[in-house]
Design a protein around this motif. Structure first.
Motif, PDB file in Angstrom:
ATOM      1  N   GLY A 151       0.821  -1.203   0.000  1.00  0.00           N
ATOM      2  CA  GLY A 151       0.000   0.000   0.000  1.00  0.00           C
ATOM      3  C   GLY A 151       0.855   1.253   0.000  1.00  0.00           C
ATOM      4  O   GLY A 151       2.070   1.202   0.224  1.00  0.00           O
ATOM      5  N   GLY A 152       0.209   2.383  -0.241  1.00  0.00           N
ATOM      6  CA  GLY A 152       0.925   3.653  -0.272  1.00  0.00           C
ATOM      7  C   GLY A 152       1.338   4.119   1.109  1.00  0.00           C
ATOM      8  O   GLY A 152       0.746   3.731   2.125  1.00  0.00           O
ATOM      9  N   SER A 153       2.328   4.987   1.159  1.00  0.00           N
ATOM     10  CA  SER A 153       2.851   5.460   2.438  1.00  0.00           C
ATOM     11  C   SER A 153       1.819   6.280   3.209  1.00  0.00           C
ATOM     12  O   SER A 153       1.863   6.342   4.430  1.00  0.00           O
ATOM     13  CB  SER A 153       4.108   6.309   2.207  1.00  0.00           C
ATOM     14  N   SER A 154       0.863   6.897   2.502  1.00  0.00           N
ATOM     15  CA  SER A 154      -0.124   7.726   3.192  1.00  0.00           C
ATOM     16  C   SER A 154      -1.032   6.916   4.113  1.00  0.00           C
ATOM     17  O   SER A 154      -1.601   7.466   5.054  1.00  0.00           O
ATOM     18  CB  SER A 154      -0.975   8.492   2.172  1.00  0.00           C
ATOM     19  N   ALA A 155      -1.175   5.625   3.845  1.00  0.00           N
ATOM     20  CA  ALA A 155      -2.051   4.773   4.659  1.00  0.00           C
ATOM     21  C   ALA A 155      -1.260   3.691   5.381  1.00  0.00           C
ATOM     22  O   ALA A 155      -1.819   2.673   5.789  1.00  0.00           O
ATOM     23  CB  ALA A 155      -3.125   4.139   3.780  1.00  0.00           C
ATOM     24  N   ILE A 156       0.020   3.918   5.592  1.00  0.00           N
ATOM     25  CA  ILE A 156       0.901   2.866   6.111  1.00  0.00           C
ATOM     26  C   ILE A 156       0.453   2.340   7.469  1.00  0.00           C
ATOM     27  O   ILE A 156       0.448   1.135   7.721  1.00  0.00           O
ATOM     28  CB  ILE A 156       2.374   3.367   6.160  1.00  0.00           C
ATOM     29  N   HIS A 157       0.056   3.224   8.388  1.00  0.00           N
ATOM     30  CA  HIS A 157      -0.346   2.780   9.722  1.00  0.00           C
ATOM     31  C   HIS A 157      -1.683   2.030   9.686  1.00  0.00           C
ATOM     32  O   HIS A 157      -1.843   0.998  10.358  1.00  0.00           O
ATOM     33  CB  HIS A 157      -0.429   3.975  10.677  1.00  0.00           C
ATOM     34  N   SER A 158      -2.606   2.539   8.903  1.00  0.00           N
ATOM     35  CA  SER A 158      -3.908   1.880   8.773  1.00  0.00           C
ATOM     36  C   SER A 158      -3.761   0.488   8.183  1.00  0.00           C
ATOM     37  O   SER A 158      -4.331  -0.493   8.684  1.00  0.00           O
ATOM     38  CB  SER A 158      -4.840   2.712   7.888  1.00  0.00           C
ATOM     39  N   ASN A 159      -2.984   0.391   7.106  1.00  0.00           N
ATOM     40  CA  ASN A 159      -2.802  -0.903   6.451  1.00  0.00           C
ATOM     41  C   ASN A 159      -2.098  -1.900   7.347  1.00  0.00           C
ATOM     42  O   ASN A 159      -2.458  -3.078   7.398  1.00  0.00           O
ATOM     43  CB  ASN A 159      -2.025  -0.721   5.141  1.00  0.00           C
ATOM     44  N   GLN A 160      -1.080  -1.427   8.070  1.00  0.00           N
ATOM     45  CA  GLN A 160      -0.359  -2.321   8.976  1.00  0.00           C
ATOM     46  C   GLN A 160      -1.291  -2.856  10.056  1.00  0.00           C
ATOM     47  O   GLN A 160      -1.261  -4.044  10.396  1.00  0.00           O
ATOM     48  CB  GLN A 160       0.821  -1.602   9.617  1.00  0.00           C
ATOM     49  N   ALA A 161      -2.142  -1.977  10.608  1.00  0.00           N
ATOM     50  CA  ALA A 161      -3.083  -2.404  11.643  1.00  0.00           C
ATOM     51  C   ALA A 161      -4.071  -3.427  11.101  1.00  0.00           C
ATOM     52  O   ALA A 161      -4.375  -4.435  11.763  1.00  0.00           O
ATOM     53  CB  ALA A 161      -3.826  -1.197  12.207  1.00  0.00           C
ATOM     54  N   ILE A 162      -4.574  -3.186   9.914  1.00  0.00           N
ATOM     55  CA  ILE A 162      -5.533  -4.116   9.311  1.00  0.00           C
ATOM     56  C   ILE A 162      -4.883  -5.476   9.074  1.00  0.00           C
ATOM     57  O   ILE A 162      -5.478  -6.525   9.362  1.00  0.00           O
ATOM     58  CB  ILE A 162      -6.086  -3.529   7.994  1.00  0.00           C
ATOM     59  N   VAL A 163      -3.661  -5.483   8.569  1.00  0.00           N
ATOM     60  CA  VAL A 163      -2.962  -6.751   8.333  1.00  0.00           C
ATOM     61  C   VAL A 163      -2.665  -7.452   9.650  1.00  0.00           C
ATOM     62  O   VAL A 163      -2.774  -8.686   9.753  1.00  0.00           O
ATOM     63  CB  VAL A 163      -1.685  -6.524   7.508  1.00  0.00           C
ATOM     64  N   ASP A 164      -2.285  -6.693  10.674  1.00  0.00           N
ATOM     65  CA  ASP A 164      -2.087  -7.295  12.004  1.00  0.00           C
ATOM     66  C   ASP A 164      -3.327  -8.063  12.445  1.00  0.00           C
ATOM     67  O   ASP A 164      -3.236  -9.191  12.948  1.00  0.00           O
ATOM     68  CB  ASP A 164      -1.776  -6.207  13.046  1.00  0.00           C
ATOM     69  N   ILE A 165      -4.484  -7.451  12.265  1.00  0.00           N
ATOM     70  CA  ILE A 165      -5.743  -8.085  12.685  1.00  0.00           C
ATOM     71  C   ILE A 165      -6.042  -9.293  11.804  1.00  0.00           C
ATOM     72  O   ILE A 165      -6.502 -10.341  12.295  1.00  0.00           O
ATOM     73  CB  ILE A 165      -6.903  -7.072  12.631  1.00  0.00           C
ATOM     74  N   MET A 166      -5.787  -9.185  10.512  1.00  0.00           N
ATOM     75  CA  MET A 166      -6.030 -10.331   9.632  1.00  0.00           C
ATOM     76  C   MET A 166      -5.098 -11.485   9.976  1.00  0.00           C
ATOM     77  O   MET A 166      -5.504 -12.650   9.956  1.00  0.00           O
ATOM     78  CB  MET A 166      -5.881  -9.913   8.167  1.00  0.00           C
ATOM     79  N   HIS A 167      -3.852 -11.190  10.318  1.00  0.00           N
ATOM     80  CA  HIS A 167      -2.932 -12.242  10.744  1.00  0.00           C
ATOM     81  C   HIS A 167      -3.419 -12.896  12.036  1.00  0.00           C
ATOM     82  O   HIS A 167      -3.340 -14.128  12.198  1.00  0.00           O
ATOM     83  CB  HIS A 167      -1.527 -11.668  10.940  1.00  0.00           C
ATOM     84  N   LYS A 168      -3.909 -12.088  12.956  1.00  0.00           N
ATOM     85  CA  LYS A 168      -4.470 -12.612  14.197  1.00  0.00           C
ATOM     86  C   LYS A 168      -5.617 -13.570  13.907  1.00  0.00           C
ATOM     87  O   LYS A 168      -5.740 -14.638  14.530  1.00  0.00           O
ATOM     88  CB  LYS A 168      -4.956 -11.440  15.063  1.00  0.00           C
ATOM     89  N   ALA A 169      -6.436 -13.211  12.935  1.00  0.00           N
ATOM     90  CA  ALA A 169      -7.556 -14.070  12.549  1.00  0.00           C
ATOM     91  C   ALA A 169      -7.073 -15.347  11.881  1.00  0.00           C
ATOM     92  O   ALA A 169      -7.587 -16.451  12.174  1.00  0.00           O
ATOM     93  CB  ALA A 169      -8.490 -13.311  11.611  1.00  0.00           C
ATOM     94  N   LEU A 170      -6.083 -15.244  11.012  1.00  0.00           N
ATOM     95  CA  LEU A 170      -5.606 -16.411  10.275  1.00  0.00           C
ATOM     96  C   LEU A 170      -4.975 -17.453  11.192  1.00  0.00           C
ATOM     97  O   LEU A 170      -4.981 -18.654  10.862  1.00  0.00           O
ATOM     98  CB  LEU A 170      -4.598 -15.982   9.201  1.00  0.00           C
TER      99      LEU A 170
END
Length: 419
Positions: A151-170
């Motif tokens: 993803g783009g740098s402008s949404a880096i924190h949001s994307n990282q948080a979303i992926v963290d949660i998806m990894h937690k789910a997986l």
């Protein structure tokens, strides 16, 4: 939340490739269960995601991002709920993997099947919208693929948080978290690495502005599913119905101006314009639409700005629109040929012969007669979610749903046949 900047993109791609084997073996029911688990986990961690999103919004305010850009970047409990519901909708879609597209038996008894199979590893390169992180992951996993997200740098924190949660789910499912890779580096070199890793990445999908898509298409050695910029045109023909024309123009321009299927150029036949310009000018005034026009348009529309060459190519993503008055349908088609991006084009007319000529001659992924370009969307067209809108002609064109994330394999079954 700490963002790791010194990362090994190749190692991540290798992990994704190994995980893709696991995903490809899962049944439809197993994949659907994974998507629903991710959806539930996202809904259970709204505060964590919003806190990260606020960091990106604060950075955007500091850098002076436009209102439209900030809107694409912003998250809310409602938008996160939409992410989750989107995953559940993908779970409800028909799984294309394993579909037998055709089958036959040779004279020697060898049985042949042409079967849909996953692409393998998808590299997704995108900009401001954090929803793409969820949407692309859901579509990739449902179609049996692993995914590498950049993803783009402008949404880096949001994307990282979303992926963290998806990894937690997986971690609670049959899919290893390595099937969803997120490149957390903001270094452009990390993106460029993805361009050339043909041995690990099966396809790249860029989704964003013209410069991003151009960079990927021109520099990648990995096959690219090109999603195009939407310089979409509406052509109002001499035989257009006034009420239909005004309704379609307003919808295509103002419903969501910052999306790729919004209209950016209005082409009007001079005879229709002479007859109906009062109503057209009034409707533009009512909706605060700013005209960038040719000589006639500037002369007639109050406050119109003379259009330069860049206006005919511009994807405004705002309430600005370029307006050109033409003498014929062929002049309109020539203009679209010169400046269109092969995304979505529309003709408004009651003349069926003119509509047929326009729809046959205009080269675009989606062509409309008496309808808004805003329908160029997987959900709106009735086949579910999409990973992007392809403006190319090979493999996939138009809104790309689950089938576009598959390829085919010929499977032969014999009983000792030799050649």
């Amino acid at each position: 939340m700490s963002l790791v900047m010194d990362i090994n993109v190749e190692a991540q791609a290798k992990e994704a490739k190994r995980a893709a084997k696991v995903v490809s073996l899962l049944t439809t029911d197993q994949k659907n269960a994974v998507l629903k688990t991710i959806a539930n986990t996202l809904e259970g961690n709204v505060d964590y995601i919003l806190k990260a999103n606020e960091q990106d919004l604060a950075n955007g305010r500091e850098k002076g991002y436009t209102e439209a850009y900030m809107d694409r970047l912003a998250l809310s409990p409602e938008r996160i709920a939409d992410f989750a519901n989107g995953l559940r909708e993908v779970a409800d879609l028909e799984d294309p993997v394993g579909d037998i597209l055709s089958d036959w038996t040779l004279e020697n008894g060898l049985q042949v099947e042409k079967v849909r199979v996953p692409l393998g590893v998808i590299g997704m390169i995108y900009e401001a919208r954090p929803n793409v992180t969820v949407d692309a992951t859901g579509l990739a996993l449902k179609s049996g693929n692993a995914i590498v997200l950049k993803g783009g740098s402008s949404a880096i924190h949001s994307n990282q948080a979303i992926v963290d949660i998806m990894h937690k789910a997986l971690e609670k499912t049959l899919i290893p978290k390595e099937a969803v890779q997120f490149i957390s580096s903001t270094d452009r070199k990390a993106t460029e690495q993805l361009f050339t890793m043909k041995e690990h990445i099966d396809v790249l999908i860029p989704r964003g502005g013209a410069s991003l898509i151009k960079a990927v298409v021109e520099n990648a050695t990995v096959p690219v599913l090109e999603t195009g910029v939407g310089n979409c045109h509406l052509y109002v023909d001499e035989a257009a119905d006034l009420e239909k024309a005004l309704s379609i123009i307003v919808n295509a321009k103002t419903d969501r101006p910052a999306v790729c299927n919004a209209a950016e150029t209005l082409i009007v036949h001079e005879k229709w314009f002479d007859k109906n310009k009062k109503e057209l000018i009034e409707i533009f005034k009512d909706h605060n639409i700013q005209v960038h026009g040719d000589e006639e348009a500037v002369r007639e529309f109050p406050g119109a700005i003379p259009a330069g060459e860049e206006d005919w190519t511009n994807e405004y993503l705002s309430l600005d629109i370029a307006v050109k008055v033409v003498k014929s349908i062929d002049e309109a088609i020539d203009h679209i040929d010169d400046y269109g991006t092969k995304h979505s084009e529309a003709i408004i007319t009651e003349d069926k012969e003119a509509a047929n000529r326009f729809m046959k001659l205009v080269d675009a992924a989606a062509v409309y007669h008496n309808a808004s370009t805003r329908f160029t969307d997987g959900g709106a067209l009735g086949f579910g979610a999409e990973i992007g809108i392809s403006t190319q002609k090979l493999h996939a064109r138009g809104p790309m749903g689950l089938p576009a994330l598959t390829t085919v394999k010929y499977q032969m079954t014999g009983d000792g046949q030799i050649r």
